[in-house]
Enzyme design. Sequence first.
Site, PDB file in Angstrom:
ATOM      1  N   CYS A  60      -9.043  -7.942   0.652  1.00 30.83           N
ATOM      2  CA  CYS A  60     -10.219  -7.114   0.369  1.00 30.83           C
ATOM      3  C   CYS A  60      -9.903  -5.627   0.244  1.00 30.83           C
ATOM      4  O   CYS A  60     -10.718  -4.869  -0.281  1.00 30.83           O
ATOM      5  CB  CYS A  60     -11.299  -7.336   1.424  1.00 30.83           C
ATOM      6  SG  CYS A  60     -10.741  -7.040   3.115  1.00 30.83           S
ATOM      7  N   LEU A  63     -10.599  -5.587   8.798  1.00 27.66           N
ATOM      8  CA  LEU A  63     -10.634  -4.145   8.613  1.00 27.66           C
ATOM      9  C   LEU A  63     -12.055  -3.625   8.792  1.00 27.66           C
ATOM     10  O   LEU A  63     -12.929  -3.857   7.951  1.00 27.66           O
ATOM     11  CB  LEU A  63     -10.109  -3.777   7.214  1.00 27.66           C
ATOM     12  CG  LEU A  63      -8.771  -4.416   6.809  1.00 27.66           C
ATOM     13  CD1 LEU A  63      -8.349  -3.934   5.420  1.00 27.66           C
ATOM     14  CD2 LEU A  63      -7.681  -4.111   7.832  1.00 27.66           C
ATOM     15  N   ASN A 111      -7.770 -16.000   2.819  1.00 29.69           N
ATOM     16  CA  ASN A 111      -6.567 -15.783   3.634  1.00 29.69           C
ATOM     17  C   ASN A 111      -6.616 -16.691   4.860  1.00 29.69           C
ATOM     18  O   ASN A 111      -6.623 -16.207   5.991  1.00 29.69           O
ATOM     19  CB  ASN A 111      -6.473 -14.315   4.086  1.00 29.69           C
ATOM     20  CG  ASN A 111      -6.628 -13.339   2.937  1.00 29.69           C
ATOM     21  OD1 ASN A 111      -5.847 -13.340   1.994  1.00 29.69           O
ATOM     22  ND2 ASN A 111      -7.665 -12.515   2.999  1.00 29.69           N
ATOM     23  N   GLY A 129     -17.507 -13.693   3.748  1.00 27.11           N
ATOM     24  CA  GLY A 129     -18.540 -13.163   2.870  1.00 27.11           C
ATOM     25  C   GLY A 129     -19.612 -12.388   3.614  1.00 27.11           C
ATOM     26  O   GLY A 129     -19.789 -12.524   4.827  1.00 27.11           O
TER      27      GLY A 129
END
Length: 491
Positions: free
Chosen positions: A251, A420, A120, A200
């Site tokens: 995600c 998040l 993104n 990641g």
Amino acid sequence: MQLYDEDLLSVQEVRELVATAKKAQEAYQRMSQDQVDAIIKSIAEAGVRNARRLAKMAHEETGFGVENDKVIKNVFGSRGVYESIKDMKTIGIVDFDEANKLVKIAVPVGVVAGLIPSTNPTSTVFYKAEIALKSGNAIIFSPHPNAKNCIMETVKVIKEAIAEAGGDENLVNVITIPTLQATSNLMQHPDVAMILATGGSAMVRAAYSSGTPAIGVGPGNGPAYIEKTADVPTAVKMIFDSKTFDNGTICASEQSVVCDYDMVDCVKAEMEKQGAYFLNDEEITKLSKFILRANGTMNPAIVGKSAQVIANLAGIKIPEGIRVLVAKETGIGKGHPYSNEKLCPILAFYTAEDYKAVCELCEEILRHQGAGHTFAIHSQDQKVIEYFAMRIPASRIVVNSPSALGGIGATTKLLPSLTLGCGAIGGSATSENVGPMHLLNIKYVAWGIKDMDIIRKEVNQTIDQKCECCQTGDVDVDALVAEIVKRLKAL
């Protein structure tokens, strides 16, 4: 013949960027709330104007996702985020409690390091720039090398928008020579106050071990439970719309579907009706080899790809029009790659006896991977929803909504965000959708409202006070301690 050392150049660039950003931020923090808000609005408007062009660049450069969906994400990351934060007080005095004579003053953290993923890229740059500048900070982006060009172009758009609103364009900048050394140097630089890490697991761990305060997020691996009271066609539509949005690169998107034993036929039929292809045993084995790499991490070859591309990669023939590949799964963890996060249109399909057994199953899935992230439930039974809400180890329980868009706050009233938090259980500093308030400190100005002599007198009166049991020599110590604590709290 290479005549320069790229690593040294990248490290030098970081030093210069931090020095420039620090100077710009020191002046910026003296601006008024109105001036800051004008800059954020200008960035949001620029994001909308350039949403389609930047989406096309991101899609072409990374090969991930769906171009039209990236347009939506760019608008969400710019205007959507702006609309949710525009009225926040983030500069100067943000609260005054006259009764208790307590003033709260917002203090920017300073220079923020923003790590940007390839999944993104452009939308995350808009989002992080807006929340950083809204709270009075400067931000320097470390781009994923596979998305460097579109990220750099997005930063260019933002810098122009800042200048148009009367701000210093050096408040936002980007590393143009992205190396591991540059990112490491940025995260550990003494003048970088905070790290916003999106990407990641290895990169997030590096951020937390850098010695600089960091907000990072773990992997998402959210199950979606279709409970027996759910409107099954609607639930399946929401799950598929979510899982195929930008080919599953968010995600918070669903990673597995779970239902009761007696719902299997109904749910499976509806999933097939809406474009699911249930793999047979041989196909499950074939595809499983492409989900994870030898080191156990997600295979980037499948990330953001369509169901058809993934099937071709695995040598599986599927009918035209298939939206999602589904594998029946019974295990969780090592040897069961479908139980992991899959940022593409692949879903695991689990079943259990009843909602209590489903809850235990979903807890196990999340504790394997995705703890603290997101869980989706489709149900009309409030008691069942509450049962899951109290037990599931997730920070976001998305009810009757697409999980990807619900988790980021597009279809729910959660704070619109592309970072998040997963809370302590997920190794994150916060369990919230990250926004401007996470990037500032609060200074408290507190006036004295009680004299020390009065406090001494009240405490002495509390200690000296005797109840009836004391007068008879039978002292209830527990009751006395409880009364003292009660009175101290009242102070």
